[in-house]
Enzyme design. Structure first.
Site, PDB file in Angstrom:
ATOM      1  N   MET A 105       1.746  -2.963  -7.534  1.00  0.00           N
ATOM      2  CA  MET A 105       1.085  -3.529  -6.344  1.00  0.00           C
ATOM      3  C   MET A 105       2.155  -3.924  -5.325  1.00  0.00           C
ATOM      4  O   MET A 105       2.582  -5.063  -5.266  1.00  0.00           O
ATOM      5  CB  MET A 105       0.270  -4.763  -6.748  1.00  0.00           C
ATOM      6  CG  MET A 105      -0.715  -4.491  -7.881  1.00  0.00           C
ATOM      7  SD  MET A 105      -1.717  -5.918  -8.343  1.00  0.00           S
ATOM      8  CE  MET A 105      -0.501  -6.993  -9.090  1.00  0.00           C
ATOM      9  N   ASP A 106       2.563  -2.966  -4.541  1.00  0.00           N
ATOM     10  CA  ASP A 106       3.705  -3.179  -3.655  1.00  0.00           C
ATOM     11  C   ASP A 106       3.259  -3.303  -2.205  1.00  0.00           C
ATOM     12  O   ASP A 106       2.363  -2.585  -1.765  1.00  0.00           O
ATOM     13  CB  ASP A 106       4.660  -1.987  -3.814  1.00  0.00           C
ATOM     14  CG  ASP A 106       6.019  -2.255  -3.228  1.00  0.00           C
ATOM     15  OD1 ASP A 106       6.795  -1.301  -3.058  1.00  0.00           O
ATOM     16  OD2 ASP A 106       6.334  -3.432  -2.949  1.00  0.00           O
ATOM     17  N   GLY A 107       3.913  -4.181  -1.469  1.00  0.00           N
ATOM     18  CA  GLY A 107       3.668  -4.233  -0.027  1.00  0.00           C
ATOM     19  C   GLY A 107       3.078  -5.511   0.513  1.00  0.00           C
ATOM     20  O   GLY A 107       2.779  -5.582   1.712  1.00  0.00           O
TER      21      GLY A 107
END
Lengths: 329, 233
Positions: A105-107
């Site tokens: 879960m990047d960003g």
């Protein structure tokens, strides 16, 4: 699934002063419906036309954000609603659904920066995407979802941020344990928990114990996790077994090590599909051993913007691909 | 009629010159672009891994062509992987044609810091991945138990990441972590590439080796040079 129960100062929330509406919604006991905010000046933490319903505790003034209202049809989503089954889209075939999906879960931070918000707001917004994907996996017959919630490498971030993240994590899980038990969602946590606060360790142990019976779906949270750490701890477990006479040195091979990896907490330890958001094209020390035959799906959307449409795209892409496992499994 | 013939011939001459000029311009632009990419890449892409699906890895001529392209843009350190070891069997053929290439075993210094006058090639298969980690772990256990037998302490907690790193070097896994991994094949997976080496490796799926394109290769490498690594921050 994970309510935004955050005792954060009002100025650090996304709530602006707007007149109350007449939206009917039964408030929690002891709480006043604070306000309904429609997309607060385009810095909404929701997406696709939803509003946030915020509540303020009448005793201590603590602010809770516990519901979202779709601006198109007025439907309100609350914690209790999240596990209502979402029908499978027609473009997906049930027999080709992956059994185990892993997500990086990047960003969150970049999302917040783009909107001129503090990083914490990005993490809060990210919990909604997380909520969506848990619901969709549960609804669509995926057996295991593993999410990379906190990497061992993230410990180098500012202490304020790490404390906020772990606090967010703790509160989110704590509020949903009983619901998960009721719905047959098994919560498992993998990673090096030695660095976690005592309260969080205790909460994790309680959540795992409470939800372990009769699971229909397993949610694995990788917290303070590293792929290399996983392999090293597996090797240490093997060494202990040799020391205890349970294994001979000659018997040690990759299969023996695999059985000691932390993902052995599930019937399906190898992800079929790995999704990473924000456009990055790497696995960042996540499930290194387990990803040998995993299909990668890299999406450019930032995690808070990753929703049902994007997940359907990932699953559709997975179902259309030819998987051979290289002749070995 | 003579005038018409003369005009006709002049027309053909002009077209031929124009065509030649365009070709020269095209080659000139290719050289400029290659040099520019070369400058962009050197220093940023220290080690490249290429994963090829084993069925496609039998196409040795295509593999050699790929290596020649990489050499031409300044990528000097390449790890070739396929699950079943097909590329390992083609090693001799590849070195016969890639005369300026050396095997990683022949390079004594740090492979990412050698002089750019030759390519370094590493050939890897499934046995160099998980099986190698098992061998490395076994090596550590054996050493530990030997020490215990001659009066030393037996400590199953002695195993750390750094010990595994060292043991992997001893069992023959010398290659560093690649900066970039290109996958050629129908599947968007690294097909069992040594897991210990891909913590922060960029992974790009290139499609089938049958349809490999020089432009796609350059684009993938160039895009890599634009990436900013956070490493957890």
């Amino acid at each position: 699934m994970f309510s935004l129960r955050l005792p954060i100062p009002l100025e650090k929330t996304l709530i602006t002063s707007l007149p109350k509406t007449s939206t009917t919604y039964s408030a929690y006991s002891g709480m006043t419906r604070f306000q309904v905010c429609h997309r607060y000046l385009s810095n909404s933490i929701t997406k696709r036309g939803t509003s946030v319903v915020a509540f303020q505790d009448e005793v201590d003034g603590e602010i809770f954000v516990d519901a979202f209202q779709d601006e198109a049809d007025g439907e309100i989503f609350v914690d209790e609603d999240f596990l209502e089954v979402d029908p499978l889209p027609v473009e997906l075939q049930p027999e080709l659904m992956p059994k185990h999906v892993a997500v990086i879960m990047d960003g969150n931070g970049r999302w917040a920066k783009m909107k001129g918000l503090p990083t914490s707001a990005g993490h809060v917004a990210g919990t909604q995407s997380f909520k969506w994907i848990v619901k969709l996996c549960y609804s669509w017959g995926i057996k295991v979802l593993t999410v990379f919630a906190f990497s061992m490498d993230n410990w180098i971030r500012p202490k304020v941020e790490t404390e906020f993240l772990l606090n967010l994590f703790e509160r989110s899980i704590l509020s949903q344990v009983e619901e998960c038990k009721r719905k047959g969602i098994q919560i498992s946590v993998i990673g090096d928990t030695s660095k976690l606060p005592k309260s969080l360790k205790s909460m994790i142990a309680n959540a795992e114990e409470t939800t372990k019976e009769n699971p229909k779906f397993q949610l694995i949270l990788a917290v303070s996790y590293s792929g290399k750490y996983d392999v090293v701890q597996a090797c240490k477990s093997v060494a202990k077994k040799v020391q205890d006479g349970l294994l001979h040195l000659e018997e040690i091979n990759e299969n023996i090590i695999e059985k000691e990896l932390e993902t052995n907490c599930t019937e399906f330890p190898y992800p079929d599909l790995l999704i990473r958001t924000s456009g990055e094209l790497r696995v960042s020390n996540f499930l290194l051993w387990q990803l040998a035959y995993t299909e990668f799906f890299f999406n450019k959307k930032l995690w808070p913007d990753f929703g049902k449409d994007e997940f359907v795209e990932a699953l559709s892409s997975f179902q259309n691909r030819q998987r051979r496992y290289g002749g070995r499994h | 009629m003579d005038f018409r013939d003369g005009a006709h011939n002049l027309y053909h001459i002009i077209v031929a010159i124009g065509y030649l000029g365009l070709q020269l311009l095209w080659y000139f632009m290719q050289i400029i672009v290659s040099v520019w990419y070369h400058i962009s890449i050197v220093g940023k892409l220290r080690y490249l891994a290429v994963v090829i699906e084993s069925e496609e890895a039998h196409q040795t001529s295509k593999v050699i062509k790929l290596l020649q392209w990489l050499d031409s843009v300044g990528v000097k350190n390449v790890c070739l992987y396929d699950m079943n070891g097909v590329l390992k069997k083609s090693k001799d053929t590849i070195f016969q044609i890639m005369k300026n290439a050396k095997s990683i075993e022949e390079v004594n210094e740090d492979v990412t810091h050698h002089a750019p006058d030759h390519m370094t090639l590493e050939f890897v298969s499934y046995v160099d991945g998980k099986e190698a980690v098992a061998k490395a772990a076994n090596l550590i256990f054996v050493e530990n138990f030997k020490r215990h037998d001659i009066g030393g302490e037996l400590d199953h907690q002695i195993l750390l990441e750094s010990h595994l790193n060292q043991a992997l070097q001893i069992v023959g896994c010398k290659g560093p972590e690649p900066d970039l991994l290109l996958v050629y094949g129908p599947v968007r997976s690294h097909l069992g590439f040594p897991p210990w080496r891909i913590r922060y490796t960029e992974i790009v799926h290139m499609g089938s080796l049958n349809f490999m394109r020089y432009g796609s290769l350059i684009k993938a490498i160039y895009n890599f040079t634009k990436v900013r690594h956070n490493y957890g921050t």
